[in-house]
Design a protein around this motif. Structure first.
Motif, PDB file in Angstrom:
ATOM      1  N   UNK A 191       0.866  -1.180   0.000  1.00 53.58           N
ATOM      2  CA  UNK A 191       0.000   0.000   0.000  1.00 53.58           C
ATOM      3  C   UNK A 191       0.896   1.222   0.000  1.00 53.58           C
ATOM      4  N   UNK A 201       3.312   0.745   3.346  1.00 55.74           N
ATOM      5  CA  UNK A 201       2.930  -0.042   4.518  1.00 55.74           C
ATOM      6  C   UNK A 201       2.753  -1.506   4.156  1.00 55.74           C
ATOM      7  N   UNK A 242       1.505  -0.045   9.774  1.00 54.76           N
ATOM      8  CA  UNK A 242       2.547   0.908  10.123  1.00 54.76           C
ATOM      9  C   UNK A 242       3.007   1.586   8.841  1.00 54.76           C
ATOM     10  N   UNK A 243       2.960   2.903   8.802  1.00 61.85           N
ATOM     11  CA  UNK A 243       3.426   3.646   7.636  1.00 61.85           C
ATOM     12  C   UNK A 243       4.902   3.966   7.776  1.00 61.85           C
TER      13      UNK A 243
END
Lengths: 113, 116
Positions: B32, B93, B103-104
């Protein structure tokens, strides 16, 4: 449009003091995050929280940090004994169960003197 | 391997120009790729995002191009305006531990200035 809110907008504290940063995520969201951004640098992940427990944390998130969802609306980040290097913008974010689109709050600027 | 490398660090374009911001990643598990826009004193705001199953996504004047084999993605801003002047962050992520939290990992940001 629903939004993430954070208080206070600016917190000044003395080194060694405890601070609590507060966030109200978007109401139907289930996943909560804290990130920080040191002035002029990139945004860094601290911790994610789901179903009343930490799901992941970074190496920044040491024993001095803790998170809590004390009620159905607030999400807090506590720093037990602040250091000078904790000075940064702290952002809360949330996402719902259907997507990983994270919505960020306006941030709390923490200044440690 | 978790890093996302972003370039350029800063960019100045004339109004109407097409700024292009590039990002590269190493971790093939990333699935993503969002772009965030941040104005001074504000939190990052989600602009547009893409998944690896498509090579391009367009929303209004913003387009993401994605090259899975090269592990690169870029943001194009068509007909840029002075109001687009902001810092842009790419991110990536991966779902963690089956818990569904994402988690980005952010790039270092690109400060865009659009001159009237």
């Amino acid at each position: 449009e629903p939004e993430v809110t954070q208080t206070p907008s600016h917190q000044v504290t003395q080194m060694g003091q405890e601070v609590i940063l507060r966030c109200v995520p978007i109401s139907n969201h289930l996943y909560f995050y804290w990130y920080r951004q040191i002035l002029g640098q990139k945004v860094e992940f601290l911790v994610s929280f789901y179903n009343n427990e930490i799901s992941e944390k970074s190496e920044i998130f040491d024993d001095q940090f803790s998170v809590e969802r004390p009620d159905g609306s607030n999400f807090t980040l506590k720093i037990r004994s602040t250091k000078l290097e904790d000075s940064a913008m702290y952002f809360c974010a949330s996402s719902d169960a259907e997507s990983n689109e994270q919505f960020f709050g306006p941030g709390t600027r923490l200044t440690v003197l | 391997q978790q890093q996302v490398k972003q370039s350029p660090q800063s960019l100045i374009v004339q109004k109407g120009g097409i700024p292009i911001i590039n990002c590269a990643y190493e971790n093939t598990a990333f699935d993503y790729f969002p772009w965030y826009q941040q104005f001074p004193g504000k939190g990052p705001a989600l602009l547009i995002a893409i998944r690896p199953d498509v090579s391009e996504k367009k929303e209004g004047r913003f387009t993401i191009s994605f090259n899975k084999s090269a592990k690169q993605f870029s943001l194009h801003i068509m007909d840029s305006q002075p109001g687009d002047s902001a810092t842009y962050f790419c991110a990536a992520s991966i779902e963690n531990s089956g818990a569904g939290s994402y988690q980005l990992t952010f790039g270092k940001g690109t400060k865009l200035s659009v001159i009237p």
